[in-house]
Design a protein around this motif. Structure first.
Motif, PDB file in Angstrom:
ATOM      1  N   GLN A  88      19.367  85.491  36.588  1.00  0.00           N
ATOM      2  CA  GLN A  88      19.761  84.992  37.896  1.00  0.00           C
ATOM      3  C   GLN A  88      18.544  84.498  38.659  1.00  0.00           C
ATOM      4  OE1 GLN A  88      22.414  87.528  40.079  1.00  0.00           O
ATOM      5  NE2 GLN A  88      21.738  86.735  42.045  1.00  0.00           N
ATOM      6  N   THR A 124      24.928  78.785  33.241  1.00  0.00           N
ATOM      7  CA  THR A 124      25.083  78.235  34.579  1.00  0.00           C
ATOM      8  C   THR A 124      26.331  77.373  34.673  1.00  0.00           C
ATOM      9  OG1 THR A 124      23.834  77.126  36.342  1.00  0.00           O
ATOM     10  CG2 THR A 124      23.722  76.139  34.141  1.00  0.00           C
ATOM     11  N   ASN A 131      23.004  73.980  40.118  1.00  0.00           N
ATOM     12  CA  ASN A 131      23.056  74.689  38.842  1.00  0.00           C
ATOM     13  C   ASN A 131      22.652  73.731  37.721  1.00  0.00           C
ATOM     14  OD1 ASN A 131      25.461  77.415  38.906  1.00  0.00           O
ATOM     15  ND2 ASN A 131      24.052  76.817  40.490  1.00  0.00           N
ATOM     16  N   ARG A 168      31.201  76.425  32.774  1.00  0.00           N
ATOM     17  CA  ARG A 168      29.838  76.896  32.535  1.00  0.00           C
ATOM     18  C   ARG A 168      29.291  76.413  31.197  1.00  0.00           C
ATOM     19  NH1 ARG A 168      27.895  80.471  36.010  1.00  0.00           N
ATOM     20  NH2 ARG A 168      26.533  81.548  34.555  1.00  0.00           N
TER      21      ARG A 168
END
Length: 178
Positions: A88, A124, A131, A168
């Motif tokens: 993260q 991501t 992102n 994602r």
């Protein structure tokens, strides 16, 4: 190498800064509220204190400090599948758009190089501006689904409980220490 504004710095964190890191995590997570990509529970969730404690002890947490040296962002990493995985990255929105995230990512890449790892990996949202497109600008490339490692598929299964995983992707950036 990217540079931060004069009154910002990158360093390691200490245990007493964990409440500030949780506040950063929650503030940065609020940016996802209007995207529909996170479950309502995920919007109020944050990195557990014990995860920060372990990351600090393992030197797997890099923080950005702002004016007065207070934490304003962090990069949380772990070693997975022979890579340095970027679990993260969060920057407090009040300090956004100053290049802090990019500098944190570059610092993670430098850490992977120091550890003699071949690449940095991450998961991501593919199309969300801060992102996938952000990471592409920093040299990350999407990993084809057919090339995902078992640990990535396992992680994706965990993420499915709170994230829209159809949006994602996994990405990697080679470190080039060889």
């Amino acid at each position: 190498m990217r540079r931060l504004a004069e009154d910002y710095a990158i360093s390691r964190s200490t245990q007493d800064e964990i409440p500030a890191l949780i506040a950063i995590d929650l503030a940065a997570g609020a940016l996802f509220a209007d995207t529909g990509l996170l479950s309502p529970d995920a919007l109020t969730d944050h990195v557990p204190p014990e995860v920060f404690e372990q990351a600090i002890a393992a030197s797997d947490l890099i923080i950005a400090r702002g004016p007065a040296q207070q934490p304003v962002g962090f990069a949380l990493t772990s070693r997975r599948g022979g890579t340095l995985y970027l679990d993260q990255i969060s920057v407090h929105p009040g300090h956004g758009r100053k290049g802090i995230g990019a500098v944190l990512v570059e610092r993670v890449v430098a850490e992977a190089k120091l550890r003699k790892l071949r690449c940095v990996t991450l998961s991501t949202f593919r199309d969300l501006a801060w992102n996938g497109p952000f990471y592409r600008r920093l040299g990350f490339r999407e990993i084809a689904r057919s090339r995902l490692a078992d640990w990535m598929l396992d992680l994706e299964t965990v993420q499915a409980a709170s994230l829209d995983i159809s949006q994602r992707c996994f990405m990697k950036r080679k470190v080039g220490w060889l």
